[in-house]
Scaffold this motif. Structure first.
Motif, PDB file in Angstrom:
ATOM      1  N   ILE A   2       6.288  13.879  -1.224  1.00 52.72           N
ATOM      2  CA  ILE A   2       6.804  13.751  -2.590  1.00 52.72           C
ATOM      3  C   ILE A   2       8.138  13.019  -2.531  1.00 52.72           C
ATOM      4  O   ILE A   2       9.069  13.466  -1.860  1.00 52.72           O
ATOM      5  N   ILE A   3       8.218  11.892  -3.222  1.00 54.81           N
ATOM      6  CA  ILE A   3       9.449  11.102  -3.292  1.00 54.81           C
ATOM      7  C   ILE A   3       9.916  11.062  -4.734  1.00 54.81           C
ATOM      8  O   ILE A   3       9.141  10.728  -5.640  1.00 54.81           O
ATOM      9  N   VAL A   4      11.182  11.388  -4.953  1.00 55.65           N
ATOM     10  CA  VAL A   4      11.778  11.327  -6.285  1.00 55.65           C
ATOM     11  C   VAL A   4      12.817  10.211  -6.303  1.00 55.65           C
ATOM     12  O   VAL A   4      13.716  10.186  -5.461  1.00 55.65           O
ATOM     13  N   THR A  16      11.591   0.263 -11.537  1.00 52.41           N
ATOM     14  CA  THR A  16      11.244  -0.868 -10.675  1.00 52.41           C
ATOM     15  C   THR A  16      11.065  -0.421  -9.231  1.00 52.41           C
ATOM     16  O   THR A  16      10.114  -0.821  -8.549  1.00 52.41           O
ATOM     17  N   THR A  17      11.960   0.431  -8.779  1.00 48.79           N
ATOM     18  CA  THR A  17      11.869   0.960  -7.413  1.00 48.79           C
ATOM     19  C   THR A  17      10.607   1.792  -7.239  1.00 48.79           C
ATOM     20  O   THR A  17       9.856   1.623  -6.277  1.00 48.79           O
ATOM     21  N   SER A  18      10.354   2.682  -8.174  1.00 52.29           N
ATOM     22  CA  SER A  18       9.203   3.586  -8.087  1.00 52.29           C
ATOM     23  C   SER A  18       7.888   2.818  -8.077  1.00 52.29           C
ATOM     24  O   SER A  18       7.027   3.032  -7.218  1.00 52.29           O
ATOM     25  N   MET A  19       7.734   1.929  -9.036  1.00 47.32           N
ATOM     26  CA  MET A  19       6.461   1.223  -9.183  1.00 47.32           C
ATOM     27  C   MET A  19       6.187   0.291  -8.011  1.00 47.32           C
ATOM     28  O   MET A  19       5.068   0.223  -7.500  1.00 47.32           O
ATOM     29  N   ASN A  20       7.204  -0.433  -7.573  1.00 41.26           N
ATOM     30  CA  ASN A  20       6.979  -1.388  -6.490  1.00 41.26           C
ATOM     31  C   ASN A  20       6.778  -0.701  -5.143  1.00 41.26           C
ATOM     32  O   ASN A  20       5.984  -1.168  -4.323  1.00 41.26           O
ATOM     33  N   LEU A  21       7.458   0.404  -4.918  1.00 41.27           N
ATOM     34  CA  LEU A  21       7.184   1.174  -3.705  1.00 41.27           C
ATOM     35  C   LEU A  21       5.770   1.741  -3.741  1.00 41.27           C
ATOM     36  O   LEU A  21       5.053   1.719  -2.735  1.00 41.27           O
ATOM     37  N   ALA A  22       5.367   2.226  -4.903  1.00 42.49           N
ATOM     38  CA  ALA A  22       4.005   2.751  -5.042  1.00 42.49           C
ATOM     39  C   ALA A  22       2.983   1.667  -4.714  1.00 42.49           C
ATOM     40  O   ALA A  22       1.981   1.918  -4.046  1.00 42.49           O
ATOM     41  N   GLY A  23       3.253   0.443  -5.177  1.00 43.80           N
ATOM     42  CA  GLY A  23       2.350  -0.664  -4.900  1.00 43.80           C
ATOM     43  C   GLY A  23       2.244  -0.979  -3.416  1.00 43.80           C
ATOM     44  O   GLY A  23       1.152  -1.257  -2.904  1.00 43.80           O
ATOM     45  N   VAL A  24       3.369  -0.921  -2.708  1.00 45.47           N
ATOM     46  CA  VAL A  24       3.365  -1.185  -1.266  1.00 45.47           C
ATOM     47  C   VAL A  24       2.543  -0.124  -0.537  1.00 45.47           C
ATOM     48  O   VAL A  24       1.694  -0.444   0.305  1.00 45.47           O
ATOM     49  N   PHE A  25       2.787   1.145  -0.850  1.00 48.48           N
ATOM     50  CA  PHE A  25       2.070   2.220  -0.163  1.00 48.48           C
ATOM     51  C   PHE A  25       0.574   2.179  -0.479  1.00 48.48           C
ATOM     52  O   PHE A  25      -0.257   2.458   0.393  1.00 48.48           O
ATOM     53  N   ALA A  26       0.221   1.825  -1.718  1.00 50.73           N
ATOM     54  CA  ALA A  26      -1.192   1.707  -2.073  1.00 50.73           C
ATOM     55  C   ALA A  26      -1.840   0.575  -1.284  1.00 50.73           C
ATOM     56  O   ALA A  26      -2.984   0.693  -0.829  1.00 50.73           O
ATOM     57  N   GLN A  27      -1.108  -0.513  -1.104  1.00 53.26           N
ATOM     58  CA  GLN A  27      -1.627  -1.645  -0.337  1.00 53.26           C
ATOM     59  C   GLN A  27      -1.879  -1.269   1.120  1.00 53.26           C
ATOM     60  O   GLN A  27      -2.739  -1.846   1.784  1.00 53.26           O
ATOM     61  N   ARG A  28      -1.137  -0.292   1.608  1.00 51.87           N
ATOM     62  CA  ARG A  28      -1.330   0.186   2.977  1.00 51.87           C
ATOM     63  C   ARG A  28      -2.532   1.119   3.100  1.00 51.87           C
ATOM     64  O   ARG A  28      -2.824   1.615   4.186  1.00 51.87           O
ATOM     65  N   ALA A 201       9.612   0.448   2.542  1.00 55.20           N
ATOM     66  CA  ALA A 201       8.532   1.403   2.811  1.00 55.20           C
ATOM     67  C   ALA A 201       8.476   1.766   4.291  1.00 55.20           C
ATOM     68  O   ALA A 201       8.257   2.931   4.645  1.00 55.20           O
ATOM     69  N   GLU A 202       8.700   0.789   5.161  1.00 60.44           N
ATOM     70  CA  GLU A 202       8.716   1.063   6.599  1.00 60.44           C
ATOM     71  C   GLU A 202       9.850   2.016   6.955  1.00 60.44           C
ATOM     72  O   GLU A 202       9.686   2.918   7.788  1.00 60.44           O
ATOM     73  N   GLU A 203      11.000   1.825   6.346  1.00 64.27           N
ATOM     74  CA  GLU A 203      12.120   2.739   6.588  1.00 64.27           C
ATOM     75  C   GLU A 203      11.771   4.158   6.152  1.00 64.27           C
ATOM     76  O   GLU A 203      12.099   5.139   6.836  1.00 64.27           O
ATOM     77  N   ILE A 204      11.102   4.274   5.021  1.00 63.20           N
ATOM     78  CA  ILE A 204      10.713   5.588   4.508  1.00 63.20           C
ATOM     79  C   ILE A 204       9.729   6.259   5.480  1.00 63.20           C
ATOM     80  O   ILE A 204       9.871   7.428   5.828  1.00 63.20           O
ATOM     81  N   LEU A 205       8.746   5.500   5.921  1.00 65.82           N
ATOM     82  CA  LEU A 205       7.758   6.065   6.823  1.00 65.82           C
ATOM     83  C   LEU A 205       8.386   6.478   8.153  1.00 65.82           C
ATOM     84  O   LEU A 205       7.944   7.453   8.785  1.00 65.82           O
ATOM     85  N   SER A 206       9.420   5.770   8.568  1.00 67.17           N
ATOM     86  CA  SER A 206      10.081   6.108   9.845  1.00 67.17           C
ATOM     87  C   SER A 206      10.819   7.441   9.778  1.00 67.17           C
ATOM     88  O   SER A 206      11.166   8.013  10.811  1.00 67.17           O
ATOM     89  N   LEU A 207      11.030   7.962   8.558  1.00 68.94           N
ATOM     90  CA  LEU A 207      11.687   9.259   8.417  1.00 68.94           C
ATOM     91  C   LEU A 207      10.751  10.426   8.750  1.00 68.94           C
ATOM     92  O   LEU A 207      11.201  11.555   8.946  1.00 68.94           O
ATOM     93  N   ASN A 208       9.433  10.146   8.784  1.00 65.51           N
ATOM     94  CA  ASN A 208       8.429  11.155   9.140  1.00 65.51           C
ATOM     95  C   ASN A 208       8.539  12.414   8.277  1.00 65.51           C
ATOM     96  O   ASN A 208       8.675  13.525   8.796  1.00 65.51           O
ATOM     97  N   LEU A 209       8.472  12.207   6.981  1.00 62.68           N
ATOM     98  CA  LEU A 209       8.617  13.312   6.030  1.00 62.68           C
ATOM     99  C   LEU A 209       7.270  13.814   5.562  1.00 62.68           C
ATOM    100  O   LEU A 209       6.291  13.077   5.518  1.00 62.68           O
TER     101      LEU A 209
END
Length: 213
Positions: A2-4, A16-28, A201-209
């Motif tokens: 869960i990301i807020v 803008t941050t929320s929607m575009n990050l969501a798009g990146v993760f969906a693309q993955r 998105a890569e930085e977020i994933l590297s946090l291993n949350l």
């Protein structure tokens, strides 16, 4: 996970941050849900401009019940992203107490930096109930080569939370993506803005949350 995306100030780029990050993760290949918790409904309006299939599920939930709803939704999705409202502490706090990560977008302007103390105070209160909450600052709408942007990076070092290495620069393509009803990775996948959100998105994933796939 869960990301807020939160800031008590409006106009700093939360949607803008929320929607575009969501798009990146969906693309993955992740199953992503975006929760529009802002009564203004900007994310829902953005989704509504899409002429076809949208890569991310978007629902409206502008109520202070997110502490009950988000854990339930997180069981059905790989990632739940929350676009929180400005100024409405009860809604934002209800999301923060169950979040894995808070992203605080800040523009390189004195007003944004001064207002940052309000969201820090709110996050601190949420941390009393959510000991595992991780917070990162995001320099948003940065303008290339300006002294103000450089000074803002220095000023953010005074905040009690780390700054993402990735910054999001101000570019017309981000606004054009909204009017097209698309996320930036679908609108201009090879452009610099898409690259910045992919790096974030890569930085977020590297946090291993949370339950990150």
């Amino acid at each position: 996970m869960i990301i807020v995306v939160a800031n008590q100030k409006g106009g700093c780029g939360k949607t803008t941050t929320s929607m575009n990050l969501a798009g990146v993760f969906a693309q993955r290949g992740m199953e992503v849900l975006l929760v529009d918790a802002d009564p203004q409904g900007s994310a829902m309006k953005w989704r509504g401009l899409s002429q076809g299939a949208f890569p991310v599920g978007v629902i409206a939930l502008p109520m202070p019940v997110l502490d009950q709803e988000l854990p339930r939704l997180a069981k059905k999705y790989d990632l739940v992203l929350v676009d929180s409202p400005p100024g409405m502490e009860t809604i934002t706090r209800s999301a923060l107490v169950v979040a894995d990560l808070t992203i605080v977008p800040l523009q390189p302007s004195p007003l944004d930096l001064w207002s940052g103390t309000e969201i820090v105070s709110l996050i601190r209160r949420a941390e009393q109930l959510n000991r595992g909450l991780v917070t990162r600052l995001l320099l948003n709408r940065k303008i290339q080569g300006t002294r103000l942007s450089r000074e803002s990076v220095d000023a953010l070092q005074e905040f009690p939370y780390p700054l993402f290495e990735t910054a999001i620069y101000q570019r017309i393509a981000l606004a054009e993506a909204v009017t097209a009803g698309k996320t930036i990775v679908d609108f201009f996948p090879e452009g610099p803005s898409a690259g910045e959100y992919k790096a974030l998105a890569e930085e977020i994933l590297s946090l291993n949350l949370g339950g990150t796939p």
